[in-house]
Design an enzyme around this catalytic site. Structure first.
Site, PDB file in Angstrom:
ATOM      1  N   HIS A 241       0.822  -1.214   0.000  1.00 57.38           N
ATOM      2  CA  HIS A 241       0.000   0.000   0.000  1.00 57.38           C
ATOM      3  C   HIS A 241       0.860   1.271   0.000  1.00 57.38           C
ATOM      4  CE1 HIS A 241      -3.440  -2.522   1.148  1.00 57.38           C
ATOM      5  NE2 HIS A 241      -2.769  -2.969   2.180  1.00 57.38           N
TER       6      HIS A 241
HETATM    7  C1  BDR Z   1      -3.199   1.210   5.055  1.00 56.80           C
HETATM    8  O1  BDR Z   1      -3.484   0.835   6.401  1.00 56.80           O
HETATM    9  C2  BDR Z   1      -2.296   0.518   7.091  1.00 56.80           C
HETATM   10  O2  BDR Z   1      -2.433  -0.730   7.733  1.00 56.80           O
HETATM   11  C3  BDR Z   1      -1.201   0.451   6.075  1.00 56.80           C
HETATM   12  O3  BDR Z   1       0.024   0.922   6.614  1.00 56.80           O
HETATM   13  C4  BDR Z   1      -1.691   1.316   4.948  1.00 56.80           C
HETATM   14  O4  BDR Z   1      -1.296   2.659   5.123  1.00 56.80           O
HETATM   15  C5  BDR Z   1      -3.824   0.207   4.114  1.00 56.80           C
HETATM   16  O5  BDR Z   1      -5.217   0.238   4.201  1.00 56.80           O
END
Ligand code: BDR
Ligand code: CA
Length: 315
Positions: A241
């Protein structure tokens, strides 16, 4: 380019920090932290660990918001481990966070470099919202906001329609989406197409054993996070992500975007924290009363991004 990051480090935040810290041509002005995957102070020490593993001890790290604007904080330790770095409990970093808060850092750096700063936020949007509340001129001083958050065309990860960063603090996200600055949303639509696999991990382990500190750090922190994804995806791979959002901040051509009007649901019984995109903007824009306010990434060249990410870490 001048880049300011806002993070809740977290495994994928750390994998993004390693990549940015090793990218030529990027002036990393600072990093601010926020609650989310872990508390904001733990996120700051994890950020320092990642920057030090990448040889970038000089980058200032500022602690930010400890909780959402209205809701109680809920840490995502089941995804990132109790320590936020996959339960590795690594030694303390050599450096410490700076005295300034993350919100003060946003305001100061955008005043020092008006119109130049790209702000890439990959945690809950609380620091950005607080900065907007203190200084309504902020949007005019920021060149581009890249948000890892939201989802418009596929399932959520914190609820049926909700992505975690927006879900943690919907009021803050709403303020950011309504602020009138250029926003690119790098949400689950593209990050759930961009994976680090067990093969990438094996290459990181080998490079780490050969003395590459950044690769060794990535190899240490990733197995827990990969294991969580493997349990629900059924395959040995985990979503990149935050690295992808940071990649898009550096090179927008990794994704293809559409301009849509997007707002954040704050009250829905089932949908609080959902990014509501007016998809009529795709086929029948005349039906949409509000102007598009977000460039929403819907397609990604994940192969090119992952090759570049690996080259940056291994290089
Ligand atoms: C986002 O949520 C967090 O767990 C991760 O770091 C990322 O920024 C993904 O939905
Ligand atoms: Ca994050």
């Amino acid at each position: 380019m001048k880049l300011l990051l806002d993070v809740d480090t977290g495994v994928d935040d750390a994998l993004g920090l390693l990549y940015v810290a090793r990218s030529p041509g990027v002036e990393l002005l600072g990093v601010g932290t926020v609650f989310g995957n872990v508390d904001a102070e733990t996120a700051a020490y994890n950020t320092l660990r990642a920057l030090e593993a990448a040889g970038r001890r000089e980058v200032p790290v500022a602690v930010g918001a400890a909780r959402p604007l209205l809701a109680p904080p809920i840490a995502a330790t089941w995804v990132h481990g109790e320590d936020g770095l996959g339960n590795t409990y690594l030694p303390a970093p050599a450096g410490s966070p700076v005295a300034e808060t993350a919100v003060e850092q946003i305001l100061r750096l955008t005043r020092t470099h008006p119109g130049e700063v790209v702000l890439c936020a990959v945690g809950p949007l609380t620091n950005l919202a607080l900065a907007l509340g203190l200084d309504p001129d902020l949007p005019r001083r920021v060149r581009h906001v890249v948000v890892m958050g939201g989802v418009v065309m596929r399932a959520g990860n914190s609820g049926p329609m909700q992505e975690a960063n927006v879900w943690h603090d919907p009021e803050a996200a709403r303020m950011v989406y309504r602020a009138g600055w250029p926003i690119t949303q790098v949400g689950l639509d593209v990050t759930m197409e961009t994976f680090l696999t067990d093969r990438h991990l094996a290459a990181l382990v080998a490079a780490g054993e050969a003395g590459n500190r950044a690769a060794g750090f990535a190899a240490q922190i990733t197995p827990f996070y990969l294991g969580v994804y493997q349990r629900f995806l059924g395959q040995p791979r985990c979503a990149m992500h935050d690295p992808l959002a940071m990649g898009v901040a550096l090179d927008p051509t990794y994704v293809e975007c559409v301009e849509l009007h997007v707002d954040v649901e704050t009250r829905g019984e089932l949908t609080r924290g959902m990014t509501v995109a007016d998809l009529r903007g795709l086929a029948a824009p005349a039906l949409v009363k509000e102007k598009p306010n977000v460039r929403v990434a819907l397609k990604v060249d994940a192969g090119r991004f992952m090759a570049d990410w690996m080259a940056r870490i291994l290089g």
